[in-house]
Design an enzyme around this catalytic site. Structure first.
Site, PDB file in Angstrom:
ATOM      1  N   CYS A 115       0.793  -1.224   0.000  1.00  0.00           N
ATOM      2  CA  CYS A 115       0.000   0.000   0.000  1.00  0.00           C
ATOM      3  C   CYS A 115       0.824   1.272   0.000  1.00  0.00           C
ATOM      4  O   CYS A 115       0.275   2.348  -0.143  1.00  0.00           O
ATOM      5  CB  CYS A 115      -0.936   0.020   1.206  1.00  0.00           C
ATOM      6  SG  CYS A 115      -0.066   0.126   2.782  1.00  0.00           S
ATOM      7  N   GLY A 116       2.131   1.177   0.186  1.00  0.00           N
ATOM      8  CA  GLY A 116       2.918   2.402   0.183  1.00  0.00           C
ATOM      9  C   GLY A 116       2.766   3.166   1.471  1.00  0.00           C
ATOM     10  O   GLY A 116       2.777   2.593   2.550  1.00  0.00           O
TER      11      GLY A 116
END
Length: 282
Positions: A115-116
């Site tokens: 998801c960063g």
């Protein structure tokens, strides 16, 4: 340093036949990024190009903009209780005068491979002011035919993917379609950071005449990383998010999604796509 791949025993079932065999898996390990000795972020990544990853991450955070901003990057010794080095902690030392981020709990973010920057407190915290507004003058112009070749060329450059089937990739191409660099990682945002970090180390920012091609989808974070590096065109084999499209429209980034074969969707920045006059839409 950690290995890019590891072997694990698996139970294999094929058409009812059962066997036991070793399988090659992509390695995933945490990397703590420290800035001038202070913890800043943790990312789950595939070991390798760790210094470039850290440098690229700090470009996307608006800390670094040129090779001269960077004094040194080192692995931290004694990262475990017994004093051994895990090669999972790096410290980025900035040059004198480089403005540092606010070291608050909101900024000590955990970055996962999927998801960063999930730990950002708000959308406003993610929207970092770009050092170089996208201003490719004259505008980069590419044909749909050139774009349609990029996914296969990216796939052909994925050496570790061929052994594991479990890696994302990102590549930089010139406006003429020349492959400039490619990186693989368990997280696509890490692969992009490795590309951008290598460009910073080579004093090649901004990347104003390049195309960024990524496997998978185009998230807001990937669009932000492209903008922060001055890249005018981001292409992905899958869908973009709504925020990625909004950011692309705001910053004049050309965003191409669902790039598969001769088909693609252009979500923003259509002026960089060289269409035949008869096919151009009003």
């Amino acid at each position: 340093m950690g290995r890019v791949t590891e072997r694990r025993k698996v139970l294999r079932i094929r058409d009812g036949a059962v066997s036991s065999r070793p399988d090659t898996l992509v390695a995933e390990e945490p990397l703590e990024i420290r800035l001038n000795g202070r913890p800043l972020a943790i990312t789950m990544r595939t070991p390798g190009d760790d210094f470039a990853l850290a440098a690229g991450f700090l470009v996307s955070e608006g800390v670094l903009a040129a090779a001269s901003d960077l004094r040194n990057i080192v692995y931290c010794a004694g990262a475990t209780a017994d004093g051994s080095n895990t090669y999972n902690v790096v410290d980025v030392q900035t040059a004198p005068g480089v403005a540092l981020p606010d070291f608050t709990l909101e900024r000590n973010v955990y970055t996962s491979s999927s998801c960063g920057l999930c730990g950002k407190a708000s959308l406003d915290a993610v929207r970092t002011t770009a050092r170089w507004p996208i201003a490719d003058t004259p505008p980069l112009r590419v044909t749909p035919g050139l774009l349609s070749d990029l996914p296969l060329r990216l796939r052909a450059a994925q050496r570790v993917f061929d052994r594991t089937g479990g890696l994302h990739a990102a590549a930089l191409f010139s406006e003429d379609g020349e492959l400039l660099d490619t990186r693989e990682d368990v997280g696509r945002h890490n692969a992009v950071d490795k590309l951008v970090g290598r460009a910073l180390q080579n004093d090649a920012l901004p990347l104003s005449r390049t195309i960024l091609m990524v496997s998978g989808r185009a998230s807001f974070e990937l669009a932000q990383k492209a903008v922060m590096a001055g890249i005018p065109l981001l292409a992905a084999v899958s869908a973009p998010s709504s925020l990625a499209v909004d950011l692309a429209a705001e910053t004049s980034l050309t965003l191409v999604g669902f790039l598969r074969g001769t088909s693609m969707n252009v979500y923003a920045g259509e002026h960089r796509i060289a269409l035949p006059e008869a096919a151009a839409q009003d």
